[in-house]
Design an enzyme around this catalytic site. Sequence first.
Site, PDB file in Angstrom:
ATOM      1  N   LYS A 100       0.865  -1.202   0.000  1.00  0.00           N
ATOM      2  CA  LYS A 100       0.000   0.000   0.000  1.00  0.00           C
ATOM      3  C   LYS A 100       0.882   1.226   0.000  1.00  0.00           C
ATOM      4  O   LYS A 100       1.992   1.206   0.527  1.00  0.00           O
ATOM      5  CB  LYS A 100      -0.885   0.000   1.255  1.00  0.00           C
ATOM      6  CG  LYS A 100      -2.076   0.924   1.196  1.00  0.00           C
ATOM      7  CD  LYS A 100      -3.098   0.442   0.196  1.00  0.00           C
ATOM      8  CE  LYS A 100      -4.496   0.469   0.665  1.00  0.00           C
ATOM      9  NZ  LYS A 100      -5.398  -0.446   0.014  1.00  0.00           N
TER      10      LYS A 100
ATOM     11  N   GLY B  72     -20.360   6.549   3.317  1.00  0.00           N
ATOM     12  CA  GLY B  72     -19.461   6.815   2.196  1.00  0.00           C
ATOM     13  C   GLY B  72     -20.268   6.942   0.922  1.00  0.00           C
ATOM     14  O   GLY B  72     -21.356   6.356   0.788  1.00  0.00           O
TER      15      GLY B  72
ATOM     16  N   GLY C 171     -18.255   7.323  -2.225  1.00  0.00           N
ATOM     17  CA  GLY C 171     -17.221   7.296  -3.262  1.00  0.00           C
ATOM     18  C   GLY C 171     -17.465   6.123  -4.199  1.00  0.00           C
ATOM     19  O   GLY C 171     -18.578   5.583  -4.270  1.00  0.00           O
ATOM     20  N   ASN C 172     -16.425   5.725  -4.896  1.00  0.00           N
ATOM     21  CA  ASN C 172     -16.553   4.671  -5.919  1.00  0.00           C
ATOM     22  C   ASN C 172     -17.164   3.377  -5.363  1.00  0.00           C
ATOM     23  O   ASN C 172     -18.064   2.799  -5.968  1.00  0.00           O
ATOM     24  CB  ASN C 172     -15.158   4.417  -6.509  1.00  0.00           C
ATOM     25  CG  ASN C 172     -15.133   3.199  -7.405  1.00  0.00           C
ATOM     26  OD1 ASN C 172     -14.846   2.094  -6.950  1.00  0.00           O
ATOM     27  ND2 ASN C 172     -15.461   3.379  -8.657  1.00  0.00           N
TER      28      ASN C 172
HETATM   29  N1  GLU Z   1      -7.242  -0.080  -3.398  1.00  0.00           N
HETATM   30  C1  GLU Z   1      -8.005  -1.289  -3.563  1.00  0.00           C
HETATM   31  C2  GLU Z   1      -8.013  -2.102  -2.278  1.00  0.00           C
HETATM   32  O1  GLU Z   1      -7.841  -1.600  -1.201  1.00  0.00           O
HETATM   33  C3  GLU Z   1      -7.550  -2.073  -4.770  1.00  0.00           C
HETATM   34  C4  GLU Z   1      -6.131  -2.514  -4.756  1.00  0.00           C
HETATM   35  C5  GLU Z   1      -5.640  -3.041  -6.091  1.00  0.00           C
HETATM   36  O2  GLU Z   1      -6.418  -3.126  -7.017  1.00  0.00           O
HETATM   37  O3  GLU Z   1      -4.463  -3.353  -6.144  1.00  0.00           O
HETATM   38  O4  GLU Z   1      -8.304  -3.268  -2.303  1.00  0.00           O
END
Ligand code: GLU
Length: 428
Positions: free
Chosen positions: A107, A219, A221-222
Amino acid sequence: MAVKGFNAFEMAQKQFDAVADLLELDQPTRDLLRTPLREYHFSIPVRMDDGSVRVFRGFRCQHNDARGPCKGGIRFHPQETIDTVRALSMWMTWKCSVVDIPLGGGKGGVICDPHDLSQREQERLCRGWMRVLAHDVGPLRDVPAPDVMTNPQHMLWMLDEYETIHGAKYPGFITGKPVGMGGSLGRTEATGYGVIFTLREALKELGIKIESTVAAVQGFGNVAQYAIKLYTQLGGKVIAVACWDQNDQASYTYRKKSGIKLEELLAITDRFGGIDKAKAESLDYERLPGDAWIEQDVDILLPAALENQINGETVKRIGPKVKVIVEGANGPTTPDADAVIKSRGIFVIPDFLANAGGVTCSYFEQVQCNMNFFWTKEEVLSKLDDKMTAAFKAVSELARTRKLYMRDAAYVISVSRVANACKDRGWV
Ligand code: GLU
């Protein structure tokens, strides 16, 4: 995010320690898995439109890559902290493992507020992030994706910078790219739809008809938007949506007891998921305090915002009718709240299972990019449904047979797969 008295990494470690005990993991495996393998902390100088330079702090944590290259999003948030990124990287490892895709966990984050940055400034920030890490990430090392307040355009700028530095095209690197530029159809919908695929399966097992259920969502968002879309298509009714108001620096819950209308709310929402409060009131939405979503008279709670939302305090306000909590956000429920939810017998679909649809579709995006042949949206979504349904069933079956809380069952499956991969490689 920095929240007084809450540390996401401590929470992730606490959850891990409990599962390590349950699995009787040996000490080296525990030591290896309770901290990221590698982490990067760095400064990104950005030339602003007025000619001045601002220096932003950026992070990337690579928690574990025993099952494949690290994978996970990059967040832009003014309250980002290294401990939050550490926790989220760990949750990504469990997430990729629970849906059994050949990827590890990572992350990234930047302390910034994209609301205050022009498009050109955001582009320079994305390119700057990649310039620092161009030799430590890559299709075979660590693959970023969008997350809180980042989007496909940000991903494309980052990919372009990486390809410029390395002098070649790397189509399988970075996911969540725009469709037509290596992105997968269905990626935008994937996380929210995945949440509802698992909810649909949970309701089937509980013998509850989705058409008879009512939900409150935190929320907009997306993740929340597409979860609401599919849930209402399947016949469910959402009566409350809570979201952040950038002008007031506060959150509000918008309620319509006859059921919110997704299209009408989308028409008055900015690109970060903020709803225009005056327009919402003119459309007859009641405006309640930000945390009111949790105490609504509903069957389903869907936290799809940030971490630490259902905690020791707020958990007491969950209404008597609630039967299922499906976690669209990462880390929305703290361990002390979990204890209360468990004792009340509420069925939980834990975050790293419920919201794994995004990363699963990212994996499909990599597969399509690598073979240079793209599937239709229907193909992508039906493969996504299969993967999410199979993962849900494996977890719920283990929960039933071993009489485990759903979160613990998901952890048992995930952690044991990763621990075995570390063992098989001869690391521990
Ligand atoms: N940000 C998204 C998550 O927390 C997707 C991560 C990704 O596609 O690598 O799962």
